[in-house]
Design an enzyme around this catalytic site. Structure first.
Site, PDB file in Angstrom:
ATOM      1  N   ASP A  60       1.257   8.643  -5.762  1.00 24.69           N
ATOM      2  CA  ASP A  60       1.561   8.838  -7.184  1.00 24.69           C
ATOM      3  C   ASP A  60       2.707   9.817  -7.453  1.00 24.69           C
ATOM      4  OD1 ASP A  60       0.198  11.072  -6.373  1.00 24.69           O
ATOM      5  OD2 ASP A  60      -0.957  11.290  -8.220  1.00 24.69           O
TER       6      ASP A  60
ATOM      7  N   GLU B 122       2.442   4.579  -8.864  1.00 25.34           N
ATOM      8  CA  GLU B 122       1.064   4.411  -9.354  1.00 25.34           C
ATOM      9  C   GLU B 122       1.130   4.053 -10.840  1.00 25.34           C
ATOM     10  OE1 GLU B 122      -2.937   6.870  -8.841  1.00 25.34           O
ATOM     11  OE2 GLU B 122      -1.756   7.587 -10.544  1.00 25.34           O
TER      12      GLU B 122
HETATM   13  P1  0O2 Z   1      -2.380  14.072 -11.752  1.00 24.27           P
HETATM   14  O1  0O2 Z   1      -2.091  15.481 -12.078  1.00 24.27           O
HETATM   15  O2  0O2 Z   1      -2.735  13.264 -12.941  1.00 24.27           O
HETATM   16  O3  0O2 Z   1      -1.331  13.430 -10.946  1.00 24.27           O
HETATM   17  P2  0O2 Z   1      -5.423  10.329  -4.853  1.00 24.27           P
HETATM   18  O4  0O2 Z   1      -5.888  11.514  -5.698  1.00 24.27           O
HETATM   19  O5  0O2 Z   1      -4.497   9.397  -5.614  1.00 24.27           O
HETATM   20  O6  0O2 Z   1      -4.860  10.671  -3.549  1.00 24.27           O
HETATM   21  P3  0O2 Z   1      -7.871   9.158  -5.266  1.00 24.27           P
HETATM   22  O7  0O2 Z   1      -8.723  10.320  -5.655  1.00 24.27           O
HETATM   23  O8  0O2 Z   1      -8.550   8.020  -4.599  1.00 24.27           O
HETATM   24  O9  0O2 Z   1      -6.702   9.604  -4.398  1.00 24.27           O
HETATM   25  O10 0O2 Z   1      -7.099   8.602  -6.474  1.00 24.27           O
HETATM   26  P4  0O2 Z   1      -7.670   8.234  -7.865  1.00 24.27           P
HETATM   27  O11 0O2 Z   1      -9.089   8.551  -7.951  1.00 24.27           O
HETATM   28  O12 0O2 Z   1      -7.251   6.835  -8.082  1.00 24.27           O
HETATM   29  O13 0O2 Z   1      -6.927   9.285  -8.832  1.00 24.27           O
HETATM   30  C1  0O2 Z   1      -5.549   9.310  -8.993  1.00 24.27           C
HETATM   31  C2  0O2 Z   1      -5.233   9.835 -10.350  1.00 24.27           C
HETATM   32  O14 0O2 Z   1      -6.124   9.298 -11.340  1.00 24.27           O
HETATM   33  C3  0O2 Z   1      -5.379  11.330 -10.524  1.00 24.27           C
HETATM   34  O15 0O2 Z   1      -4.220  11.968 -10.045  1.00 24.27           O
HETATM   35  C4  0O2 Z   1      -5.558  11.457 -12.027  1.00 24.27           C
HETATM   36  O16 0O2 Z   1      -4.330  11.290 -12.704  1.00 24.27           O
HETATM   37  C5  0O2 Z   1      -6.417  10.268 -12.324  1.00 24.27           C
HETATM   38  N1  0O2 Z   1      -7.845  10.619 -12.224  1.00 24.27           N
HETATM   39  C6  0O2 Z   1      -8.706  10.233 -11.274  1.00 24.27           C
HETATM   40  N2  0O2 Z   1      -9.932  10.721 -11.504  1.00 24.27           N
HETATM   41  C7  0O2 Z   1      -9.860  11.445 -12.650  1.00 24.27           C
HETATM   42  C8  0O2 Z   1     -10.814  12.194 -13.428  1.00 24.27           C
HETATM   43  O17 0O2 Z   1     -11.998  12.306 -13.102  1.00 24.27           O
HETATM   44  N3  0O2 Z   1     -10.338  12.783 -14.558  1.00 24.27           N
HETATM   45  C9  0O2 Z   1      -9.039  12.684 -14.957  1.00 24.27           C
HETATM   46  N4  0O2 Z   1      -8.672  13.297 -16.079  1.00 24.27           N
HETATM   47  N5  0O2 Z   1      -8.117  11.996 -14.235  1.00 24.27           N
HETATM   48  C10 0O2 Z   1      -8.525  11.388 -13.104  1.00 24.27           C
HETATM   49  P5  0O2 Z   1      -4.218  13.489  -9.657  1.00 24.27           P
HETATM   50  O18 0O2 Z   1      -3.224  13.708  -8.586  1.00 24.27           O
HETATM   51  O19 0O2 Z   1      -5.596  13.957  -9.389  1.00 24.27           O
HETATM   52  O20 0O2 Z   1      -3.732  14.199 -10.958  1.00 24.27           O
END
Ligand code: 0O2
Length: 266
Positions: free
Chosen positions: A73, A140
């Site tokens: 992302d 992403e």
């Molecule tokens: P930011 O600051 O938004 O960039 P990954 O974290 O991508 O390596 P994961 O955990 O499998 O691996 O990815 P996921 O769950 O698809 O989450 C990726 C992004 O989705 C997050 O990026 C958030 O933007 C959003 N997201 C996922 N879960 C949550 C949640 O519980 N609450 C909120 N508000 N956003 C969520 P980042 O890097 O965490 O944050």
């Protein structure tokens, strides 16, 4: 890694974000200009901040040299929709685009996260043309409703405030509000047709008015000012009647009048 290198690495990601934002916004405009309902309400894009990249790499034990390979992302696009149904329409679009190769999909709408988070995530490959030739990178794309976006924006800022975990009583309230958003989205879906009809009528009327005003403006090159004042008065009269059919007829008549003037001029 020095600052200069960071800039070079992030530049193609910024280009990808700029290009894709523009492409999705054009799609939205195309819908609206053709008087059709757009499943895309808003498009947002960002390149992940260096501080957030560092934080994520540290959290996941990723070597900085491998961040492009391991982080999905760095380039992020967010597509906001009005209704849950629109999300799946947008996903279908993305899957069928020749400039994006979908490599992963996560449906957090059907499989809501424990926190209450809902959204549809797509990881896709996208190629940008740079001075050094084409570069394929990962993007992403998060697709969500206005309600889901409201909730996740608030929750995200609280995650930032409570680095070591959101207190239980706040987490509980957040979960309850996620449930309320779910109910809101479902309620809106029930009256979707009604809302879409009304928005379509608004767009159609706005397009006809724009066409009429454009035609009147063009007439200044051919007709005399008394004639134009007469046409404008007629337009204001029909406009005040709030009847789209009459406006459309007037627009067509105006085309014929303009054609007549043009022929006379030749
Ligand atoms: P930011 O600051 O938004 O960039 P990954 O974290 O991508 O390596 P994961 O955990 O499998 O691996 O990815 P996921 O769950 O698809 O989450 C990726 C992004 O989705 C997050 O990026 C958030 O933007 C959003 N997201 C996922 N879960 C949550 C949640 O519980 N609450 C909120 N508000 N956003 C969520 P980042 O890097 O965490 O944050």
């Amino acid at each position: 890694m020095d600052i200069k290198l960071w800039k070079n690495i992030l530049r193609p990601y910024q280009q990808a974000v700029n290009e894709l934002t523009l492409k999705f916004e054009s799609l939205q405009r195309e819908y609206r200009e053709s008087g059709r309902y757009s499943p895309i309400e808003q498009v947002l894009g960002r390149v992940k901040k260096i501080s957030s990249i560092l934080e994520k790499c540290q959290k996941k034990g990723i070597d900085i040299e491998q961040m492009e390979e391991k982080l999905d992302d760095i380039a992020g696009i967010r597509i906001i929709c009005q209704f849950v149904e629109d999300i799946y329409k947008v996903v279908e679009f993305i899957e069928n685009r020749s400039d994006l190769e979908v490599i992963e999909e996560k449906d957090y709408i059907k499989n809501q996260k424990e926190s209450g988070y809902r959204s549809f995530h797509i990881i896709a490959k996208y190629t940008v043309e740079t001075l050094d030739g084409p570069k394929t990178l990962k993007v992403e794309i998060q697709v969500r409703t206005l309600g889901m976006n409201f909730w996740s924006t608030i929750e995200h800022s609280l995650q930032y405030k409570y680095k070591h975990g959101i207190p239980e009583h706040i987490r509980e309230r957040l979960y309850n509000s996620a449930e309320a958003i779910l109910t809101l989205d479902n309620e809106m879906s029930q009256i979707r047709e009604e809302i879409m009809d009304s928005q379509n009528s608004f767009n159609i009327k706005a397009n006809i008015i724009a066409e009429i005003l454009n035609s009147i403006e063009n007439l200044y090159a051919y007709a005399n000012s008394r004639e134009i004042v007469k046409i404008q008065d007629e337009f204001f009269k029909i406009y005040s009647e709030n009847d789209s059919d009459k406006l459309e007829r007037f627009s067509k008549e105006l085309d014929i009048v303009a054609e007549g003037y043009r022929a006379q001029k030749l």
